[in-house]
Design a protein around this motif. Structure first.
Motif, PDB file in Angstrom:
ATOM      1  N   ALA A   7      46.072  55.036  18.759  1.00  0.00           N
ATOM      2  CA  ALA A   7      47.058  53.980  18.541  1.00  0.00           C
ATOM      3  C   ALA A   7      47.331  53.223  19.841  1.00  0.00           C
ATOM      4  O   ALA A   7      47.477  51.995  19.828  1.00  0.00           O
ATOM      5  CB  ALA A   7      48.354  54.577  17.989  1.00  0.00           C
ATOM      6  N   TYR A   8      47.401  53.949  20.951  1.00  0.00           N
ATOM      7  CA  TYR A   8      47.617  53.310  22.252  1.00  0.00           C
ATOM      8  C   TYR A   8      46.446  52.390  22.584  1.00  0.00           C
ATOM      9  O   TYR A   8      46.640  51.251  23.000  1.00  0.00           O
ATOM     10  CB  TYR A   8      47.772  54.379  23.339  1.00  0.00           C
ATOM     11  N   TRP A   9      45.235  52.878  22.383  1.00  0.00           N
ATOM     12  CA  TRP A   9      44.050  52.079  22.680  1.00  0.00           C
ATOM     13  C   TRP A   9      43.979  50.863  21.765  1.00  0.00           C
ATOM     14  O   TRP A   9      43.623  49.767  22.193  1.00  0.00           O
ATOM     15  CB  TRP A   9      42.804  52.938  22.561  1.00  0.00           C
ATOM     16  N   SER A  10      44.343  51.034  20.505  1.00  0.00           N
ATOM     17  CA  SER A  10      44.344  49.928  19.560  1.00  0.00           C
ATOM     18  C   SER A  10      45.353  48.851  19.978  1.00  0.00           C
ATOM     19  O   SER A  10      45.046  47.653  19.936  1.00  0.00           O
ATOM     20  CB  SER A  10      44.681  50.443  18.162  1.00  0.00           C
ATOM     21  N   ALA A  11      46.543  49.268  20.385  1.00  0.00           N
ATOM     22  CA  ALA A  11      47.562  48.313  20.837  1.00  0.00           C
ATOM     23  C   ALA A  11      47.104  47.595  22.102  1.00  0.00           C
ATOM     24  O   ALA A  11      47.322  46.385  22.254  1.00  0.00           O
ATOM     25  CB  ALA A  11      48.886  49.036  21.077  1.00  0.00           C
ATOM     26  N   THR A  12      46.459  48.331  22.999  1.00  0.00           N
ATOM     27  CA  THR A  12      45.963  47.729  24.235  1.00  0.00           C
ATOM     28  C   THR A  12      44.872  46.701  23.939  1.00  0.00           C
ATOM     29  O   THR A  12      44.877  45.601  24.499  1.00  0.00           O
ATOM     30  CB  THR A  12      45.427  48.823  25.181  1.00  0.00           C
ATOM     31  N   LEU A  13      43.940  47.040  23.075  1.00  0.00           N
ATOM     32  CA  LEU A  13      42.869  46.103  22.718  1.00  0.00           C
ATOM     33  C   LEU A  13      43.414  44.871  22.007  1.00  0.00           C
ATOM     34  O   LEU A  13      42.947  43.752  22.251  1.00  0.00           O
ATOM     35  CB  LEU A  13      41.822  46.789  21.850  1.00  0.00           C
ATOM     36  N   LYS A  14      44.407  45.059  21.151  1.00  0.00           N
ATOM     37  CA  LYS A  14      45.017  43.925  20.467  1.00  0.00           C
ATOM     38  C   LYS A  14      45.632  42.964  21.477  1.00  0.00           C
ATOM     39  O   LYS A  14      45.478  41.746  21.365  1.00  0.00           O
ATOM     40  CB  LYS A  14      46.072  44.425  19.484  1.00  0.00           C
ATOM     41  N   LEU A  15      46.315  43.494  22.479  1.00  0.00           N
ATOM     42  CA  LEU A  15      46.897  42.661  23.530  1.00  0.00           C
ATOM     43  C   LEU A  15      45.808  41.936  24.316  1.00  0.00           C
ATOM     44  O   LEU A  15      45.901  40.728  24.560  1.00  0.00           O
ATOM     45  CB  LEU A  15      47.753  43.505  24.472  1.00  0.00           C
ATOM     46  N   ILE A  16      44.768  42.650  24.697  1.00  0.00           N
ATOM     47  CA  ILE A  16      43.681  42.044  25.469  1.00  0.00           C
ATOM     48  C   ILE A  16      42.998  40.940  24.664  1.00  0.00           C
ATOM     49  O   ILE A  16      42.722  39.858  25.196  1.00  0.00           O
ATOM     50  CB  ILE A  16      42.670  43.115  25.925  1.00  0.00           C
ATOM     51  N   TYR A  17      42.727  41.195  23.385  1.00  0.00           N
ATOM     52  CA  TYR A  17      42.098  40.170  22.549  1.00  0.00           C
ATOM     53  C   TYR A  17      42.998  38.944  22.425  1.00  0.00           C
ATOM     54  O   TYR A  17      42.516  37.812  22.443  1.00  0.00           O
ATOM     55  CB  TYR A  17      41.757  40.714  21.166  1.00  0.00           C
ATOM     56  N   GLY A  18      44.287  39.153  22.316  1.00  0.00           N
ATOM     57  CA  GLY A  18      45.220  38.034  22.242  1.00  0.00           C
ATOM     58  C   GLY A  18      45.221  37.210  23.517  1.00  0.00           C
ATOM     59  O   GLY A  18      45.172  35.975  23.475  1.00  0.00           O
ATOM     60  N   ILE A  19      45.260  37.888  24.663  1.00  0.00           N
ATOM     61  CA  ILE A  19      45.242  37.200  25.956  1.00  0.00           C
ATOM     62  C   ILE A  19      43.924  36.437  26.137  1.00  0.00           C
ATOM     63  O   ILE A  19      43.916  35.284  26.579  1.00  0.00           O
ATOM     64  CB  ILE A  19      45.455  38.209  27.106  1.00  0.00           C
ATOM     65  N   LEU A  20      42.818  37.065  25.783  1.00  0.00           N
ATOM     66  CA  LEU A  20      41.520  36.401  25.911  1.00  0.00           C
ATOM     67  C   LEU A  20      41.385  35.207  24.967  1.00  0.00           C
ATOM     68  O   LEU A  20      40.744  34.210  25.313  1.00  0.00           O
ATOM     69  CB  LEU A  20      40.385  37.390  25.685  1.00  0.00           C
ATOM     70  N   LYS A  70      53.942  42.321  31.472  1.00  0.00           N
ATOM     71  CA  LYS A  70      55.159  42.661  30.730  1.00  0.00           C
ATOM     72  C   LYS A  70      54.829  43.367  29.427  1.00  0.00           C
ATOM     73  O   LYS A  70      55.405  44.424  29.106  1.00  0.00           O
ATOM     74  CB  LYS A  70      55.963  41.382  30.468  1.00  0.00           C
ATOM     75  N   LEU A  71      53.909  42.802  28.657  1.00  0.00           N
ATOM     76  CA  LEU A  71      53.579  43.392  27.357  1.00  0.00           C
ATOM     77  C   LEU A  71      52.864  44.733  27.497  1.00  0.00           C
ATOM     78  O   LEU A  71      53.076  45.645  26.692  1.00  0.00           O
ATOM     79  CB  LEU A  71      52.747  42.411  26.529  1.00  0.00           C
ATOM     80  N   ASP A  76      53.050  50.701  27.258  1.00  0.00           N
ATOM     81  CA  ASP A  76      53.086  51.975  27.983  1.00  0.00           C
ATOM     82  C   ASP A  76      54.370  52.741  27.691  1.00  0.00           C
ATOM     83  O   ASP A  76      54.349  53.962  27.495  1.00  0.00           O
ATOM     84  CB  ASP A  76      52.941  51.750  29.484  1.00  0.00           C
ATOM     85  N   ARG A  77      55.504  52.037  27.675  1.00  0.00           N
ATOM     86  CA  ARG A  77      56.774  52.707  27.381  1.00  0.00           C
ATOM     87  C   ARG A  77      56.830  53.193  25.938  1.00  0.00           C
ATOM     88  O   ARG A  77      57.336  54.270  25.671  1.00  0.00           O
ATOM     89  CB  ARG A  77      57.944  51.775  27.687  1.00  0.00           C
ATOM     90  N   ARG A  78      56.296  52.399  25.030  1.00  0.00           N
ATOM     91  CA  ARG A  78      56.304  52.788  23.612  1.00  0.00           C
ATOM     92  C   ARG A  78      55.518  54.078  23.377  1.00  0.00           C
ATOM     93  O   ARG A  78      55.898  54.915  22.577  1.00  0.00           O
ATOM     94  CB  ARG A  78      55.742  51.661  22.768  1.00  0.00           C
ATOM     95  N   PHE A  79      54.426  54.253  24.133  1.00  0.00           N
ATOM     96  CA  PHE A  79      53.595  55.448  23.966  1.00  0.00           C
ATOM     97  C   PHE A  79      53.888  56.502  25.030  1.00  0.00           C
ATOM     98  O   PHE A  79      53.161  57.485  25.149  1.00  0.00           O
ATOM     99  CB  PHE A  79      52.114  55.065  23.964  1.00  0.00           C
ATOM    100  N   ASP A  80      54.928  56.272  25.815  1.00  0.00           N
ATOM    101  CA  ASP A  80      55.395  57.219  26.845  1.00  0.00           C
ATOM    102  C   ASP A  80      54.288  57.592  27.852  1.00  0.00           C
ATOM    103  O   ASP A  80      54.089  58.746  28.194  1.00  0.00           O
ATOM    104  CB  ASP A  80      55.960  58.488  26.194  1.00  0.00           C
ATOM    105  N   VAL A  81      53.598  56.575  28.328  1.00  0.00           N
ATOM    106  CA  VAL A  81      52.602  56.775  29.373  1.00  0.00           C
ATOM    107  C   VAL A  81      52.908  55.888  30.585  1.00  0.00           C
ATOM    108  O   VAL A  81      52.039  55.621  31.409  1.00  0.00           O
ATOM    109  CB  VAL A  81      51.153  56.498  28.872  1.00  0.00           C
ATOM    110  N   HIS A  82      54.146  55.444  30.666  1.00  0.00           N
ATOM    111  CA  HIS A  82      54.545  54.524  31.738  1.00  0.00           C
ATOM    112  C   HIS A  82      54.748  55.279  33.051  1.00  0.00           C
ATOM    113  O   HIS A  82      54.927  56.488  33.074  1.00  0.00           O
ATOM    114  CB  HIS A  82      55.825  53.778  31.361  1.00  0.00           C
ATOM    115  N   GLU A  83      54.708  54.503  34.126  1.00  0.00           N
ATOM    116  CA  GLU A  83      54.960  55.059  35.452  1.00  0.00           C
ATOM    117  C   GLU A  83      56.428  54.878  35.782  1.00  0.00           C
ATOM    118  O   GLU A  83      57.076  53.962  35.322  1.00  0.00           O
ATOM    119  CB  GLU A  83      54.096  54.332  36.494  1.00  0.00           C
ATOM    120  N   GLU A  84      56.932  55.753  36.594  1.00  0.00           N
ATOM    121  CA  GLU A  84      58.343  55.660  37.007  1.00  0.00           C
ATOM    122  C   GLU A  84      58.525  54.661  38.080  1.00  0.00           C
ATOM    123  O   GLU A  84      57.854  54.318  38.887  1.00  0.00           O
ATOM    124  CB  GLU A  84      58.854  57.019  37.466  1.00  0.00           C
TER     125      GLU A  84
END
Length: 84
Positions: A7-20, A70-71, A76-84
């Motif tokens: 799900a994290y990878w899918s959300a990341t790819l969706k963002l990248i495809y949108g930006i591209l 930002k997105l 990252d925060r939604r999937f709890d993989v963010h940095e402090e």
């Protein structure tokens, strides 16, 4: 755990495809394909097609960097993989 990774990878790819997609539309479509039609409009004394190809696209690209950061931070925060 594996489903969350997918799900994290899918959300990341969706963002990248949108930006591209925005990048492609700004650089190729607006900057090259429809620039002659936009030249009928003046912006700051210059034809809009010329201005957009030379200046406007750079503003959009810089904005895309901040939007992506930002997105991606939100994802990252939604999937709890963010940095402090």
């Amino acid at each position: 755990m594996e489903d969350q990774g997918k799900a994290y990878w899918s959300a990341t790819l969706k963002l990248i495809y949108g930006i591209l997609t925005v990048w492609f539309l700004v650089s190729f479509v607006a900057g090259i394909l429809i620039a002659p039609q936009m030249d009928n409009i003046k912006l700051g004394g210059y034809p809009l097609g010329f201005w957009f190809a030379q200046q406007g696209s750079m503003y959009v690209f810089i904005a895309l960097i901040f939007i992506y950061a930002k997105l991606m931070g939100n994802i990252d925060r939604r999937f709890d993989v963010h940095e402090e």
